[in-house]
Design a protein around this motif. Structure first.
Motif, PDB file in Angstrom:
ATOM      1  N   ASP A 255     -60.404 -29.403  74.862  1.00 27.16           N
ATOM      2  CA  ASP A 255     -59.071 -28.813  74.669  1.00 27.16           C
ATOM      3  C   ASP A 255     -58.029 -29.394  75.622  1.00 27.16           C
ATOM      4  OD1 ASP A 255     -59.975 -27.262  72.572  1.00 27.16           O
ATOM      5  OD2 ASP A 255     -60.296 -25.475  73.799  1.00 27.16           O
ATOM      6  N   ASP A 256     -58.444 -29.735  76.844  1.00 27.03           N
ATOM      7  CA  ASP A 256     -57.498 -30.316  77.808  1.00 27.03           C
ATOM      8  C   ASP A 256     -57.013 -31.690  77.350  1.00 27.03           C
ATOM      9  OD1 ASP A 256     -57.719 -28.093  79.466  1.00 27.03           O
ATOM     10  OD2 ASP A 256     -59.240 -29.012  80.758  1.00 27.03           O
TER      11      ASP A 256
ATOM     12  N   LYS B 235     -56.958 -32.807  74.217  1.00 26.86           N
ATOM     13  CA  LYS B 235     -56.095 -32.624  73.046  1.00 26.86           C
ATOM     14  C   LYS B 235     -54.721 -32.089  73.457  1.00 26.86           C
ATOM     15  CE  LYS B 235     -59.154 -30.293  70.614  1.00 26.86           C
ATOM     16  NZ  LYS B 235     -59.778 -29.525  69.527  1.00 26.86           N
ATOM     17  N   ALA B 236     -54.696 -31.169  74.427  1.00 25.33           N
ATOM     18  CA  ALA B 236     -53.411 -30.629  74.899  1.00 25.33           C
ATOM     19  C   ALA B 236     -52.568 -31.729  75.541  1.00 25.33           C
ATOM     20  CB  ALA B 236     -53.650 -29.494  75.886  1.00 25.33           C
ATOM     21  N   ALA B 237     -53.191 -32.613  76.291  1.00 30.82           N
ATOM     22  CA  ALA B 237     -52.460 -33.720  76.913  1.00 30.82           C
ATOM     23  C   ALA B 237     -51.911 -34.676  75.848  1.00 30.82           C
ATOM     24  CB  ALA B 237     -53.374 -34.467  77.887  1.00 30.82           C
ATOM     25  N   ALA B 238     -52.718 -34.951  74.812  1.00 28.42           N
ATOM     26  CA  ALA B 238     -52.255 -35.817  73.724  1.00 28.42           C
ATOM     27  C   ALA B 238     -51.106 -35.159  72.963  1.00 28.42           C
ATOM     28  CB  ALA B 238     -53.413 -36.134  72.773  1.00 28.42           C
TER      29      ALA B 238
ATOM     30  N   LEU C 162     -53.464 -41.462  71.166  1.00 25.75           N
ATOM     31  CA  LEU C 162     -53.092 -40.749  72.386  1.00 25.75           C
ATOM     32  C   LEU C 162     -54.278 -39.982  72.973  1.00 25.75           C
ATOM     33  CD1 LEU C 162     -49.503 -39.595  71.448  1.00 25.75           C
ATOM     34  CD2 LEU C 162     -50.141 -41.261  73.213  1.00 25.75           C
ATOM     35  N   ILE C 163     -55.127 -39.433  72.139  1.00 24.05           N
ATOM     36  CA  ILE C 163     -56.353 -38.797  72.632  1.00 24.05           C
ATOM     37  C   ILE C 163     -57.192 -39.832  73.375  1.00 24.05           C
ATOM     38  CG2 ILE C 163     -58.593 -37.857  71.912  1.00 24.05           C
ATOM     39  CD1 ILE C 163     -57.060 -36.252  69.756  1.00 24.05           C
ATOM     40  N   MET C 164     -57.346 -41.001  72.761  1.00 26.65           N
ATOM     41  CA  MET C 164     -58.136 -42.061  73.391  1.00 26.65           C
ATOM     42  C   MET C 164     -57.492 -42.507  74.710  1.00 26.65           C
ATOM     43  SD  MET C 164     -59.166 -44.115  69.937  1.00 26.65           S
ATOM     44  CE  MET C 164     -60.313 -45.260  70.655  1.00 26.65           C
TER      45      MET C 164
END
Length: 133
Positions: free
Chosen positions: A102-103, A105-108, A40-42
């Motif tokens: 951080d943005d 990671k927060a989205a993931a 999801l990060i990717m």
């Protein structure tokens, strides 16, 4: 590492957003939180304008490999089935660490909660420490 990147190009045609979300949703328990979170990060990095096209191609290749059901170690193989997928994602992940903020990671995390519920957040702090090394 460039051989790994070249190998990823073979899997780009397997990638689609719908296939990825389906694979993550159906196989979540087998794949584990770490692999799903990294995917999801990717996926969120694909939408980031800062990421160069060459790295986006690497991401697409790695995610295509995850989607493909028949790979080096068949995904239905107990315990080891997703270990090759994790290795492929980790290889690509090393190339994109600079772009993870951080943005992203927060989205993931938000995507994880949407797919699997808020209880999933309890596991992510330890995973963040591990994958961001």
């Amino acid at each position: 590492m460039s051989k790994n990147v070249d190998n990823l190009k073979n899997y780009e045609k397997e990638y689609s957003e719908l296939k990825l979300i389906s694979k993550l949703t159906v196989n979540f328990k087998k794949m584990g939180v770490k692999l799903v979170y990294m995917c999801l990060i990717m996926w969120h990095l694909l939408q980031d304008e800062r990421v160069p096209a060459k790295l986006k191609a690497t991401i697409v290749g790695a995610l295509g490999y995850v989607i493909l059901p028949l790979d080096l170690i068949c995904d239905v193989t107990p315990v080891a089935g997703f270990s090759d997928d994790l290795a492929m994602v980790l290889g690509a992940f090393g190339l994109i660490l600079f772009y993870i903020n951080d943005d992203i990671k927060a989205a993931a995390r938000k995507s994880l909660v949407k797919l699997f519920g808020e209880s999933i957040l309890l596991q992510l702090d330890a995973i963040d420490v591990e994958i961001m090394k």
